[in-house]
Design a protein around this motif. Structure first.
Motif, PDB file in Angstrom:
ATOM      1  N   ASP A 211       0.833  -1.209   0.000  1.00  0.00           N
ATOM      2  CA  ASP A 211       0.000   0.000   0.000  1.00  0.00           C
ATOM      3  C   ASP A 211       0.865   1.255   0.000  1.00  0.00           C
TER       4      ASP A 211
ATOM      5  N   SER B 162       2.423   1.721  -3.387  1.00  0.00           N
ATOM      6  CA  SER B 162       1.399   2.185  -4.323  1.00  0.00           C
ATOM      7  C   SER B 162       1.124   3.679  -4.146  1.00  0.00           C
ATOM      8  N   LYS B 163       1.024   4.107  -2.862  1.00  0.00           N
ATOM      9  CA  LYS B 163       0.779   5.524  -2.597  1.00  0.00           C
ATOM     10  C   LYS B 163       1.979   6.377  -3.013  1.00  0.00           C
ATOM     11  N   GLU B 164       3.192   5.884  -2.779  1.00  0.00           N
ATOM     12  CA  GLU B 164       4.401   6.614  -3.188  1.00  0.00           C
ATOM     13  C   GLU B 164       4.424   6.795  -4.707  1.00  0.00           C
TER      14      GLU B 164
ATOM     15  N   ALA C 222       1.730   6.775  -6.648  1.00  0.00           N
ATOM     16  CA  ALA C 222       0.657   7.712  -6.974  1.00  0.00           C
ATOM     17  C   ALA C 222       1.095   9.154  -6.699  1.00  0.00           C
TER      18      ALA C 222
ATOM     19  N   ILE D  84      -3.049  12.716  -1.197  1.00  0.00           N
ATOM     20  CA  ILE D  84      -2.220  11.492  -1.305  1.00  0.00           C
ATOM     21  C   ILE D  84      -1.139  11.496  -0.237  1.00  0.00           C
TER      22      ILE D  84
ATOM     23  N   GLU E 191      -2.605  10.464   3.079  1.00  0.00           N
ATOM     24  CA  GLU E 191      -2.863   9.019   3.116  1.00  0.00           C
ATOM     25  C   GLU E 191      -1.561   8.240   3.275  1.00  0.00           C
ATOM     26  N   LEU E 192      -0.496   8.704   2.589  1.00  0.00           N
ATOM     27  CA  LEU E 192       0.807   8.037   2.684  1.00  0.00           C
ATOM     28  C   LEU E 192       1.372   8.130   4.095  1.00  0.00           C
TER      29      LEU E 192
END
Length: 529
Positions: free
Chosen positions: A237, A240-242, A244, A305, A308-309
């Motif tokens: 996760d 994926s966030k990094e 994004a 983002i 969230e990260l």
């Protein structure tokens, strides 16, 4: 059966420790209670035992629990019988046998005519047969005090037993007796422990944290597998966030560049076509508003983002946030550091501590574990190795080296200093204040901790501070000696210590009965004494 309903507990300063804890424990369940230092494991056991009152909620059980605490200093002035709360019953039995058959004595005895036999059996089983029930607890070692309370299980015959770090201070033989009891007993158990071998003998793991109590239906290995799966998912996760976030920033950059090119092209076109100045200003303001709006839209997305990260990163285990970075020692691998030939020692001209004289050689880069029963002379051997004591028999040779001795109480920490001041003591290369604080942050000491007095630190925090100090020092020590290093640590801090030690390339000497830790730090040689 034991039922915990909506338990919460506040520290005296009104800080919430845990909240809304619910748990049902069935007869013969064997439960491991785990969690980081400070999560409230010992407090929860004390609430179940009736020693503390919860802020809210209640404890329901059909049989009173037998509780073995982690610390025993409060019993030092008592005899073994008093600590086990059997002194009045034994005294009543003695008076009855001496002919004083009174209602009072019979009431105290409560038909428990086998109390003396059970005491003898229990002391025999836990290797305490040489000790008298009238002996003061202060005269016993830490391992012997633990065994006294373990013996109390057989004496009192409870159905619900609460154990707080029961393998602490026990030697290998004592641990094996404890493991045998846990495997064979039909008692209901709730155990706080960091001992992996012990935890794998229990059939349920309950993890206590600020988020509450999470139950895993299996032993510690099963729990660990589940945490690994969750950890891998968390890492994916985060990645994926990094990704994004990188894409969002790249998109923002491309959009801004394209908008700037369009604005510049439009401006040149307008100038060539002779557009009036007032109209030029209007068009320019419109372009700027359009650019600002696009920038705001992208910034909002990037902030979302990023938030969230950060939330995902906050869920990472502390060990994954740490950077060790030990420097190498100055000694080449294989250099002889210590040679002992036929050594032995007699304290106060008494008999030698070892039945046979000892020969030992240690070379740089080795990883050695020293094992033996309580009182077998492990500490004496360490003193010989470090040069703090000379043998009364035989000879030793030591090469020049610098060492760090980390004992169970982390005595390298100066309790009169703050966390920052303690770190500064190891600053031999003139690191700036902000560089010291960066190192502290790497070892999970945030700015709220820098001025905290060292005396207020837990065992795990002291260990992390020592490791931090070693990385601040100009050079790693040639030898690190760890004396029962896992006794005061939770599982998370044991993992941190293990990772740090495996990052260290010098000579390691470990005094420990923790077989899992010895294996994890890649010990190559066992010295049994």
């Amino acid at each position: 059966m034991l039922i915990l309903q909506h338990l919460s507990y506040l520290h005296p300063n009104r800080e919430l420790l845990f909240d809304n804890i619910d748990l049902t424990v069935n007869n013969r369940d064997k439960i491991a209670l785990i969690g980081n230092n400070g999560a409230g494991k010992s407090t929860l056991l004390r609430i179940i035992a009736g020693e503390l009152e919860p802020h809210e909620g209640k404890v329901i059980y059909d049989t009173p629990p037998y509780y073995i605490p982690q610390l025993f200093g409060q019993f030092n002035e008592l005899t073994i019988a008093q600590a086990l709360r059997i002194d009045t019953k034994l005294a009543a039995l003695k008076e009855i046998l001496d002919g004083k058959v009174t209602e009072h004595n019979l009431s105290l005895l409560n038909d428990d005519w086998t109390i003396e036999e059970r005491c003898q059996e229990a002391l025999q089983y836990w290797q305490l047969q040489e000790h008298d029930l009238s002996q003061k607890m202060s005269e016993l070692s830490g391992g012997q005090k633990t065994k006294v309370f373990l013996a109390g299980i057989h004496i009192h015959q409870p159905r619900l037993v609460l154990l707080d770090e029961p393998s602490n201070h026990l030697d290998t033989a004592g641990r094996e007796l404890l493991y045998q009891y846990i495997e064979e007993t039909s008692d209901t158990l709730i155990v706080v422990s960091h001992d992996r071998k012990l935890l794998n003998l229990l059939n349920t793991v309950c993890e206590l944290s600020k988020r509450g109590l999470v139950v895993y239906g299996g032993n510690y290995d099963f729990y660990y597998e589940q945490k690994q799966i969750a950890g891998n998912a968390l890492s994916q996760d985060i990645q994926s966030k990094e990704k994004a976030l990188r894409k969002a920033k790249e998109k923002e950059r491309e959009t801004m560049e394209r908008q700037q090119k369009l604005d510049a092209r439009g401006k040149r076109k307008q100038e060539k076509s002779g557009v009036a100045r007032i109209m030029m200003n209007t068009l320019r303001n419109s372009a700027e508003n359009s650019t600002a709006k696009a920038k705001s839209t992208h910034a909002e997305k990037i902030d979302g983002i990023s938030g969230e990260l950060q939330a995902l990163r906050n869920e990472l285990p502390d060990i994954d946030k740490m950077k060790f970075g030990f420097d190498n020692t100055a000694l080449h691998k294989g250099k002889v550091l210590f040679t002992a030939t036929g050594i032995n020692h007699s304290y106060n001209k008494g008999k030698p501590i070892w039945q046979h004289n000892l020969d030992l050689q240690i070379t740089s880069g080795e990883r050695i574990a020293i094992r033996g029963l309580n009182g077998s002379g492990k500490s004496t051997l360490i003193k010989f190795i470090l040069g703090d004591l000379e043998p009364t028999t035989g000879a030793v040779q030591r090469a020049d080296n610098n060492y760090v001795y980390i004992d169970q109480d982390y005595s390298l920490i100066n309790n009169t200093l703050s966390v920052y001041e303690q770190a500064q003591q190891y600053n031999k290369t003139g690191l700036q204040e902000h560089e010291i604080k960066i190192r502290l942050t790497r070892f999970l000491f945030t700015k709220e901790d820098w001025d905290k007095p060292c005396i207020a630190l837990s065992g795990g925090e002291r260990m992390r501070l020592i490791l931090c100090c070693l990385t601040i020092g100009n050079q790693a020590p040639d030898i690190i000696v760890l004396d029962e290093p896992t006794n005061n640590l939770d599982i998370q801090n044991i993992e941190i210590l293990t990772a740090a030690i495996n990052d260290y390339e010098g000579t390691l000497i470990v005094v420990s009965h923790d077989e899992h830790f010895i294996a994890q730090v890649n010990v190559e040689r066992i010295v049994d004494i």
